[in-house]
Motif scaffolding. Structure first.
Motif, PDB file in Angstrom:
ATOM      1  N   PRO A 210     -15.532  21.523  15.152  1.00  0.00           N
ATOM      2  CA  PRO A 210     -16.660  20.458  15.213  1.00  0.00           C
ATOM      3  C   PRO A 210     -16.828  19.734  16.426  1.00  0.00           C
ATOM      4  N   THR A 211     -18.164  19.552  17.033  1.00  0.00           N
ATOM      5  CA  THR A 211     -18.360  18.714  17.829  1.00  0.00           C
ATOM      6  C   THR A 211     -19.470  17.747  17.259  1.00  0.00           C
ATOM      7  N   PRO A 212     -19.057  16.406  17.475  1.00  0.00           N
ATOM      8  CA  PRO A 212     -19.896  15.469  16.860  1.00  0.00           C
ATOM      9  C   PRO A 212     -21.347  15.732  17.333  1.00  0.00           C
ATOM     10  N   PRO A 213     -22.485  15.641  16.418  1.00  0.00           N
ATOM     11  CA  PRO A 213     -23.664  15.589  17.063  1.00  0.00           C
ATOM     12  C   PRO A 213     -24.234  14.311  17.738  1.00  0.00           C
ATOM     13  N   THR A 214     -25.103  14.652  18.878  1.00  0.00           N
ATOM     14  CA  THR A 214     -25.743  13.656  19.975  1.00  0.00           C
ATOM     15  C   THR A 214     -27.282  13.314  19.660  1.00  0.00           C
ATOM     16  N   VAL A 215     -27.223  12.226  19.396  1.00  0.00           N
ATOM     17  CA  VAL A 215     -28.789  11.912  18.956  1.00  0.00           C
ATOM     18  C   VAL A 215     -29.587  11.813  20.552  1.00  0.00           C
ATOM     19  N   GLY A 318     -22.819  20.605  16.435  1.00  0.00           N
ATOM     20  CA  GLY A 318     -23.697  19.315  16.235  1.00  0.00           C
ATOM     21  C   GLY A 318     -25.075  19.398  15.911  1.00  0.00           C
ATOM     22  N   LEU A 319     -25.397  20.552  15.503  1.00  0.00           N
ATOM     23  CA  LEU A 319     -26.997  21.023  15.660  1.00  0.00           C
ATOM     24  C   LEU A 319     -27.580  21.099  14.092  1.00  0.00           C
ATOM     25  N   PRO A 320     -28.488  20.232  13.688  1.00  0.00           N
ATOM     26  CA  PRO A 320     -29.022  20.675  12.206  1.00  0.00           C
ATOM     27  C   PRO A 320     -29.650  22.113  12.265  1.00  0.00           C
ATOM     28  N   ILE A 321     -29.801  22.780  11.220  1.00  0.00           N
ATOM     29  CA  ILE A 321     -30.377  24.139  11.477  1.00  0.00           C
ATOM     30  C   ILE A 321     -31.619  24.295  10.604  1.00  0.00           C
ATOM     31  N   ILE A 322     -32.514  24.953  10.842  1.00  0.00           N
ATOM     32  CA  ILE A 322     -33.739  25.440  10.400  1.00  0.00           C
ATOM     33  C   ILE A 322     -33.543  27.069  10.097  1.00  0.00           C
ATOM     34  N   TYR A 323     -33.385  27.399   8.821  1.00  0.00           N
ATOM     35  CA  TYR A 323     -33.145  28.610   8.293  1.00  0.00           C
ATOM     36  C   TYR A 323     -33.953  29.302   7.202  1.00  0.00           C
ATOM     37  N   PRO A 324     -33.989  30.692   7.244  1.00  0.00           N
ATOM     38  CA  PRO A 324     -34.986  31.471   6.528  1.00  0.00           C
ATOM     39  C   PRO A 324     -34.532  31.367   5.032  1.00  0.00           C
ATOM     40  N   ALA A 325     -35.408  31.090   3.921  1.00  0.00           N
ATOM     41  CA  ALA A 325     -35.251  31.223   2.597  1.00  0.00           C
ATOM     42  C   ALA A 325     -34.781  32.724   2.128  1.00  0.00           C
ATOM     43  N   GLY A 326     -33.979  32.954   1.388  1.00  0.00           N
ATOM     44  CA  GLY A 326     -33.753  34.048   0.778  1.00  0.00           C
ATOM     45  C   GLY A 326     -32.865  34.991   1.570  1.00  0.00           C
ATOM     46  N   THR A 327     -32.337  34.458   2.349  1.00  0.00           N
ATOM     47  CA  THR A 327     -31.416  35.391   3.616  1.00  0.00           C
ATOM     48  C   THR A 327     -30.475  34.466   4.363  1.00  0.00           C
ATOM     49  N   VAL A 357     -37.504  17.505  11.840  1.00  0.00           N
ATOM     50  CA  VAL A 357     -36.056  17.106  12.322  1.00  0.00           C
ATOM     51  C   VAL A 357     -36.208  16.363  13.795  1.00  0.00           C
ATOM     52  N   ALA A 358     -37.399  16.531  14.356  1.00  0.00           N
ATOM     53  CA  ALA A 358     -37.460  15.873  15.619  1.00  0.00           C
ATOM     54  C   ALA A 358     -37.933  14.328  15.311  1.00  0.00           C
ATOM     55  N   SER A 359     -38.497  14.044  14.195  1.00  0.00           N
ATOM     56  CA  SER A 359     -38.875  12.595  13.948  1.00  0.00           C
ATOM     57  C   SER A 359     -37.737  11.883  13.067  1.00  0.00           C
ATOM     58  N   GLU A 360     -36.812  12.687  12.606  1.00  0.00           N
ATOM     59  CA  GLU A 360     -35.746  11.907  11.782  1.00  0.00           C
ATOM     60  C   GLU A 360     -34.230  12.423  12.447  1.00  0.00           C
ATOM     61  N   GLU A 361     -34.306  12.858  13.587  1.00  0.00           N
ATOM     62  CA  GLU A 361     -32.959  13.311  14.343  1.00  0.00           C
ATOM     63  C   GLU A 361     -31.831  12.342  14.170  1.00  0.00           C
ATOM     64  N   GLY A 362     -32.102  11.157  14.133  1.00  0.00           N
ATOM     65  CA  GLY A 362     -30.785  10.207  14.074  1.00  0.00           C
ATOM     66  C   GLY A 362     -30.163  10.423  12.589  1.00  0.00           C
ATOM     67  N   ARG A 363     -31.200  10.133  11.666  1.00  0.00           N
ATOM     68  CA  ARG A 363     -30.510  10.309  10.224  1.00  0.00           C
ATOM     69  C   ARG A 363     -30.096  11.391   9.919  1.00  0.00           C
ATOM     70  N   ALA A 369     -22.718  14.787  11.050  1.00  0.00           N
ATOM     71  CA  ALA A 369     -21.456  14.268  11.324  1.00  0.00           C
ATOM     72  C   ALA A 369     -20.614  14.323  10.060  1.00  0.00           C
ATOM     73  N   ALA A 370     -21.352  13.529   8.955  1.00  0.00           N
ATOM     74  CA  ALA A 370     -20.329  13.420   7.954  1.00  0.00           C
ATOM     75  C   ALA A 370     -19.801  14.704   7.109  1.00  0.00           C
ATOM     76  N   TRP A 371     -20.767  15.647   7.256  1.00  0.00           N
ATOM     77  CA  TRP A 371     -20.383  16.904   6.819  1.00  0.00           C
ATOM     78  C   TRP A 371     -19.411  17.525   7.519  1.00  0.00           C
ATOM     79  N   GLN A 372     -19.415  17.408   8.693  1.00  0.00           N
ATOM     80  CA  GLN A 372     -18.387  18.242   9.798  1.00  0.00           C
ATOM     81  C   GLN A 372     -16.843  17.870   9.443  1.00  0.00           C
TER      82      GLN A 372
END
Length: 401
Positions: A210-215, A318-327, A357-363, A369-372
């Motif tokens: 893991p690499t800690p996320p960067t805001v 350190g990147l949030p992901i946007i992934y497809p439903a059902g796969t 994600v763009a508007s809530e990037e920090g949160r 980071a906690a999940w990592q």
């Protein structure tokens, strides 16, 4: 009797996705799984390579043999076992009949071997699974299967006439290794809920530190070879970018991945009018990880995906992901704020997720980071996956006896 006291258990893997002397460019997932457990088992690989026969002679043979065409195979040794070519027609013609014969040949190879395996593993339910079940029936050796969601669900959906046989493969296995929760759910929806043991087995990656996320990221990234743009849904991402711009909130998206001149031109044409969508070309593993670290999030709403290792690599980078439903990785991250599930067929849903994600990037990155640092993240490391695979193989041998 297989497996005498004191011996390391011998496992025969039957896989059409194993790099071998015939095709060295296959996906390395099964090879990596075996490497992770190499010290605990005596692994032997039968690597399959399907070849289309001359259809005129095949049809004549099928007619002469009353609809039971003979399977022709050749094999050659390679460092991890044997690479086999087998002749079978495309588009699933005589799918089960050819694979049952393949199972009979596997059983014959086992009978002629100096030491029989304690377990046979077929690395797809709807293809290798048919062959290994037949081999297991003939030899009395237990078998296990993996579920690779894209291929397996595609065959199950397309061949209702084979569901009875596939259900017997599924329920008769001593262990089932789904690569993702959604795949198990889809298979059970068609073949019935499994009562036997199941071991969820994420695909391993070498980018699991893991690499800690960067805001303060510089936009979104997606990673795929451009020849796969349709499957990876480039058109959906471009449409989402256009929608965001129309809403007065333009976004930046960089596509990382190589392709031929024609593929680049085709992708650029699809991206026409999507302000902020650019193509960076191919990158090596280290530059890719460094580039991911500077991004806002990773987005890839694929239309089909068995697992999608790059989603896990993005999370560890350190990147949030946007992934497809059902796969893809669906079912692993339910409710996690850093993993956003979207309808891949709905560009407005993709745009909404990207804007969120763009508007809530920090949160969102704080939650990532906690999940990592959590046990949930460690389950996706090579060490944990190797332990899970080994435990599943051992349990399969026990269940089968």
């Amino acid at each position: 009797m297989p497996g005498t006291l004191g011996e390391v258990s011998k496992v025969l893997h039957v896989s059409g996705d194993y790099p071998d002397s015939i095709d060295s460019f296959k996906t390395p997932v099964i090879k990596t799984l075996i490497a992770l457990t190499r010290t605990q088992f005596d692994h032997d690989v039968l690597s399959l390579n399907r070849r289309s026969p001359a259809m005129a002679s095949f049809a004549a043979d099928a007619l002469i043999r009353l609809g039971k065409p003979r399977l022709h195979t050749t094999s050659e040794p390679f460092e991890d076992g044997a690479a086999m070519r087998y002749d079978a027609p495309p588009k699933g013609l005589y799918h089960a009949a050819m694979l049952r014969q393949l199972g009979e040949q596997i059983a014959s190879r086992i009978d002629q071997s100096e030491r029989k395996p304690d377990l046979i593993v077929g690395h797809k339910l709807a293809i290798e699974g048919i062959a290994v079940r037949r081999a297991a029936d003939l030899t009395g050796i237990p078998y296990a299967i993996s579920i690779q969601g894209d291929t397996d669900t595609k065959i199950i959906d397309a061949r209702p006439d084979l569901r009875g046989e596939l259900a017997r493969v599924f329920h008769g296995a001593a262990m089932v290794f789904p690569f993702a929760p959604w795949a198990l759910k889809r298979v059970e929806g068609k073949l019935g809920v499994r009562q036997g043991p199941v071991c969820m087995l994420p695909c391993p990656t070498d980018l699991d530190a893991p690499t800690p996320p960067t805001v303060g990221g510089d936009g979104f990234v997606s990673v795929f070879h451009l020849k796969n743009h349709a499957r990876k849904n480039l058109s959906g991402m471009a449409a989402a970018m256009r929608l965001a711009a129309k809403q007065g909130a333009p976004l930046a998206l960089t596509i990382i991945g190589g392709g031929s001149a024609a593929e680049v031109a085709q992708c650029e044409a699809l991206a026409n009018g999507a302000e902020g969508l650019t193509f960076a070309g191919p990158m090596g593993r280290d530059p890719l990880r460094a580039r991911m670290k500077t991004a806002t999030a990773f987005v890839m709403p694929s239309l089909r995906e068995s697992f999608g290792l790059v989603f896990i690599e993005a999370l560890f980078a350190g990147l949030p992901i946007i992934y497809p439903a059902g796969t893809a990785v669906d079912g692993f991250f339910d409710g996690a704020p850093f993993a956003i599930r979207v309808d891949a067929h709905d560009p407005s849903a993709i745009a909404k997720a990207m804007l969120h994600v763009a508007s809530e990037e920090g949160r969102i990155k704080a939650a990532l980071a906690a999940w990592q640092e959590s046990p949930e993240a460690r389950r996706f490391t090579r060490e944990a996956i190797g332990h899970a695979f080994a435990a599943g193989l051992k349990a399969a041998g026990t269940v089968g006896r």
